[in-house]
Design a protein around this motif. Structure first.
Motif, PDB file in Angstrom:
ATOM      1  N   PRO A 306       0.824  -1.212   0.000  1.00  0.00           N
ATOM      2  CA  PRO A 306       0.000   0.000   0.000  1.00  0.00           C
ATOM      3  C   PRO A 306       0.857   1.261   0.000  1.00  0.00           C
ATOM      4  CG  PRO A 306       0.041  -0.976   2.186  1.00  0.00           C
ATOM      5  CD  PRO A 306       0.726  -1.954   1.279  1.00  0.00           C
ATOM      6  N   CYS A 307       0.340   2.314  -0.621  1.00  0.00           N
ATOM      7  CA  CYS A 307       1.030   3.607  -0.604  1.00  0.00           C
ATOM      8  C   CYS A 307       0.887   4.226   0.781  1.00  0.00           C
ATOM      9  CB  CYS A 307       0.437   4.532  -1.661  1.00  0.00           C
ATOM     10  SG  CYS A 307       1.327   6.098  -1.804  1.00  0.00           S
ATOM     11  N   VAL A 308       1.987   4.775   1.276  1.00  0.00           N
ATOM     12  CA  VAL A 308       2.019   5.363   2.615  1.00  0.00           C
ATOM     13  C   VAL A 308       2.427   6.825   2.488  1.00  0.00           C
ATOM     14  CG1 VAL A 308       3.033   5.234   4.906  1.00  0.00           C
ATOM     15  CG2 VAL A 308       2.681   3.140   3.600  1.00  0.00           C
ATOM     16  N   GLU A 324      20.726  -9.965  -0.159  1.00  0.00           N
ATOM     17  CA  GLU A 324      20.555  -8.524  -0.357  1.00  0.00           C
ATOM     18  C   GLU A 324      19.087  -8.205  -0.135  1.00  0.00           C
ATOM     19  OE1 GLU A 324      22.183  -5.955  -3.834  1.00  0.00           O
ATOM     20  OE2 GLU A 324      20.074  -6.420  -4.327  1.00  0.00           O
ATOM     21  N   ILE A 325      18.822  -7.209   0.694  1.00  0.00           N
ATOM     22  CA  ILE A 325      17.449  -6.859   1.041  1.00  0.00           C
ATOM     23  C   ILE A 325      17.165  -5.423   0.635  1.00  0.00           C
ATOM     24  CG2 ILE A 325      15.784  -6.585   2.923  1.00  0.00           C
ATOM     25  CD1 ILE A 325      17.225  -8.776   4.442  1.00  0.00           C
ATOM     26  N   LYS A 326      16.044  -5.225  -0.058  1.00  0.00           N
ATOM     27  CA  LYS A 326      15.525  -3.890  -0.328  1.00  0.00           C
ATOM     28  C   LYS A 326      14.398  -3.624   0.657  1.00  0.00           C
ATOM     29  CE  LYS A 326      16.453  -3.946  -5.323  1.00  0.00           C
ATOM     30  NZ  LYS A 326      15.841  -3.857  -6.678  1.00  0.00           N
ATOM     31  N   LEU A 327      14.486  -2.511   1.372  1.00  0.00           N
ATOM     32  CA  LEU A 327      13.452  -2.151   2.348  1.00  0.00           C
ATOM     33  C   LEU A 327      13.224  -0.650   2.258  1.00  0.00           C
ATOM     34  CD1 LEU A 327      11.735  -3.443   4.687  1.00  0.00           C
ATOM     35  CD2 LEU A 327      13.419  -2.436   6.240  1.00  0.00           C
ATOM     36  N   GLY A 328      12.043  -0.259   1.796  1.00  0.00           N
ATOM     37  CA  GLY A 328      11.807   1.165   1.582  1.00  0.00           C
ATOM     38  C   GLY A 328      12.787   1.688   0.544  1.00  0.00           C
ATOM     39  N   ASN A 329      13.528   2.734   0.904  1.00  0.00           N
ATOM     40  CA  ASN A 329      14.518   3.297  -0.030  1.00  0.00           C
ATOM     41  C   ASN A 329      15.934   2.863   0.302  1.00  0.00           C
ATOM     42  OD1 ASN A 329      14.983   4.717   2.276  1.00  0.00           O
ATOM     43  ND2 ASN A 329      14.614   6.743   1.427  1.00  0.00           N
ATOM     44  N   GLN A 330      16.084   1.780   1.080  1.00  0.00           N
ATOM     45  CA  GLN A 330      17.411   1.297   1.455  1.00  0.00           C
ATOM     46  C   GLN A 330      17.668  -0.088   0.866  1.00  0.00           C
ATOM     47  OE1 GLN A 330      18.679   1.625   5.510  1.00  0.00           O
ATOM     48  NE2 GLN A 330      17.802   3.653   5.800  1.00  0.00           N
ATOM     49  N   ILE A 331      18.936  -0.356   0.543  1.00  0.00           N
ATOM     50  CA  ILE A 331      19.400  -1.678   0.106  1.00  0.00           C
ATOM     51  C   ILE A 331      20.584  -2.053   0.985  1.00  0.00           C
ATOM     52  CG2 ILE A 331      20.360  -3.038  -1.784  1.00  0.00           C
ATOM     53  CD1 ILE A 331      19.017  -1.138  -3.725  1.00  0.00           C
ATOM     54  N   SER A 350       4.887   3.885  -2.159  1.00  0.00           N
ATOM     55  CA  SER A 350       4.597   2.473  -1.956  1.00  0.00           C
ATOM     56  C   SER A 350       5.952   1.810  -1.716  1.00  0.00           C
ATOM     57  CB  SER A 350       3.917   1.875  -3.188  1.00  0.00           C
ATOM     58  OG  SER A 350       3.679   0.495  -2.988  1.00  0.00           O
ATOM     59  N   PRO A 351       6.257   1.402  -0.501  1.00  0.00           N
ATOM     60  CA  PRO A 351       7.625   0.994  -0.165  1.00  0.00           C
ATOM     61  C   PRO A 351       8.068  -0.267  -0.902  1.00  0.00           C
ATOM     62  CG  PRO A 351       6.126   0.475   1.625  1.00  0.00           C
ATOM     63  CD  PRO A 351       5.345   1.304   0.652  1.00  0.00           C
ATOM     64  N   ALA A 352       9.332  -0.251  -1.310  1.00  0.00           N
ATOM     65  CA  ALA A 352       9.904  -1.422  -1.967  1.00  0.00           C
ATOM     66  C   ALA A 352      10.259  -2.487  -0.945  1.00  0.00           C
ATOM     67  CB  ALA A 352      11.151  -1.013  -2.749  1.00  0.00           C
ATOM     68  N   ILE A 371       3.730  -2.693   7.867  1.00  0.00           N
ATOM     69  CA  ILE A 371       3.711  -1.342   7.324  1.00  0.00           C
ATOM     70  C   ILE A 371       2.721  -0.519   8.132  1.00  0.00           C
ATOM     71  CG2 ILE A 371       3.300   0.085   5.287  1.00  0.00           C
ATOM     72  CD1 ILE A 371       3.966  -2.412   3.624  1.00  0.00           C
ATOM     73  N   VAL A 372       3.184   0.617   8.617  1.00  0.00           N
ATOM     74  CA  VAL A 372       2.382   1.447   9.504  1.00  0.00           C
ATOM     75  C   VAL A 372       2.229   2.836   8.906  1.00  0.00           C
ATOM     76  CG1 VAL A 372       2.252   2.496  11.801  1.00  0.00           C
ATOM     77  CG2 VAL A 372       3.114   0.167  11.548  1.00  0.00           C
ATOM     78  N   GLN A 373       0.995   3.327   8.901  1.00  0.00           N
ATOM     79  CA  GLN A 373       0.705   4.721   8.526  1.00  0.00           C
ATOM     80  C   GLN A 373       0.596   5.511   9.814  1.00  0.00           C
ATOM     81  OE1 GLN A 373      -0.231   6.024   5.244  1.00  0.00           O
ATOM     82  NE2 GLN A 373      -0.352   8.058   6.135  1.00  0.00           N
TER      83      GLN A 373
END
Length: 374
Positions: A306-308, A324-331, A350-352, A371-373
């Protein structure tokens, strides 16, 4: 009553050192590198409160007419724009502008023009911290051998926040001057890589800031254990997994960050429940419920995230191998045997999320995503 409850919370954190009770500090407020709000802005304070931060850090400088203003850099250029939204064309030191000029001629950078705001005075900033119930770390960005300006900061903090509701932090120069003035009832924080363990220890009622980025793992573990053995509270800064992982392996009381999401403690709204192994698309799931990946194979969710607009993405995992993990805008990379967690702030996205095997075989024993809004 609120002050008493928060004081009890801090003392409990100090005594027990439990991760569930550690305090997250919004470094210069929640601004996410001057995108969602201006750095050190009043808006960044309210966002910190919404996200569940319990504390905030800020910086103080002097205007040309001797007023205490909130600004990290010696110049306005990195964090400010002209009041019409244009970029500053020349270097503008904070100390060359009066308070009126700072207020009238400049605004703090933010992606959305509607949230670009004026540079706050220290009084304005502390008043907003009090309104939001945030424990406040104040770093004087001025050299004052007389201590007069340090005393002015402390007098103002006592007036607005009340004694016991803030910390003065420095590379130990300001701390030593404050103590030399006979001011012993103010909590301090000393930065270890900028001074010595003994000097921080001798200040009395002093938090020790232990850098997770400047010390290697052995040094970091050593200093944390040494500080704990000497009943010193510990603070560390982290924005990336490699530093947050060090913190999670140790007993740290305060975590300062620009980009991490604070631990979940009832804040925000959990979107679409939580995702576990059954919710991921992957080549092989074993009878024991683990995910098996060959090199370069990936794991993704079986539905779009979902888009946050403003929130956090929280990951917990247990794996064997190299990933290798992608989480949000971090790798980031995770190696064999890690039981870990990571959590990052999200702004209007929408988080990766993806896990890719970097080893011949990767076994993921546990994978939980929330995922928390806010």
């Amino acid at each position: 009553m609120r002050k008493f409850v928060f004081f009890c919370f801090i003392i409990c954190s100090w005594i027990t050192g439990l991760h569930a009770q550690r305090v997250f500090i919004a470094h210069r407020g929640v601004n996410m590198h001057s995108t969602i709000a201006g750095e050190n802005s009043l808006e960044a304070i309210s966002l910190a409160k919404r996200a569940g931060f319990q504390a905030i850090e800020t910086d103080v400088r002097l205007s040309a007419d001797g007023c205490l203003v909130v600004m990290h850099d010696s110049t306005l250029n990195r964090t400010c724009l002209n009041v019409d939204g244009t970029t500053l064309s020349a270097q503008i030191p904070v100390s060359t502008k009066t308070l009126m000029e700072l207020k009238q001629d400049f605004i703090l950078k933010a992606d959305n023009p509607e949230v670009r705001s004026r540079i706050p005075t220290l009084r304005e900033f502390l008043t907003e911290c009090k309104r939001n119930g945030l424990y406040t770390f104040i770093e004087p960005k001025l050299i004052d051998e007389t201590g007069r300006h340090y005393k002015d900061i402390i007098i103002l903090a006592n007036e607005v926040l009340g004694k016991g509701n803030y910390v003065i932090t420095s590379n130990n120069c300001a701390n030593e001057i404050i103590r030399s003035l006979g001011i012993n009832d103010v909590r301090l924080m000393g930065v270890l890589y900028q001074t010595t363990f003994e000097k921080i220890q001798n200040q009395g009622d002093c938090i020790m800031a232990i850098s997770a980025s400047r010390f290697d793992e052995n040094e970091y573990d050593h200093y944390v254990a040494l500080a704990k053995a000497n009943s010193l509270m510990r603070e560390s800064h982290a924005d990336k997994f490699m530093h947050f992982n060090k913190i999670n392996r140790n007993d740290i009381n305060y975590i300062s960050t620009d980009l991490l999401a604070p631990d979940l403690n009832g804040q925000g709204i959990l979107l679409v429940g939580k995702y576990e192994i059954k919710d991921f698309i992957c080549p092989t799931i074993t009878m024991a419920g683990s995910i098996l990946l060959k090199k370069e194979q990936t794991v993704v969710l079986n539905e779009p995230l979902p888009c946050v607009t403003f929130g956090g993405i929280y990951l917990e995992f247990e794996l064997k191998g190299h990933a290798e993990i992608k989480l949000g805008n971090q790798i980031f990379n995770v190696k064999t045997g890690n039981i870990g967690k990571h959590q990052v702030l999200i702004n209007n996205a929408s988080p990766a999320f993806e896990v890719k095997s970097l080893s011949d075989e990767l076994e993921i024993k546990r994978l939980t995503l929330k995922i928390v809004q806010y």
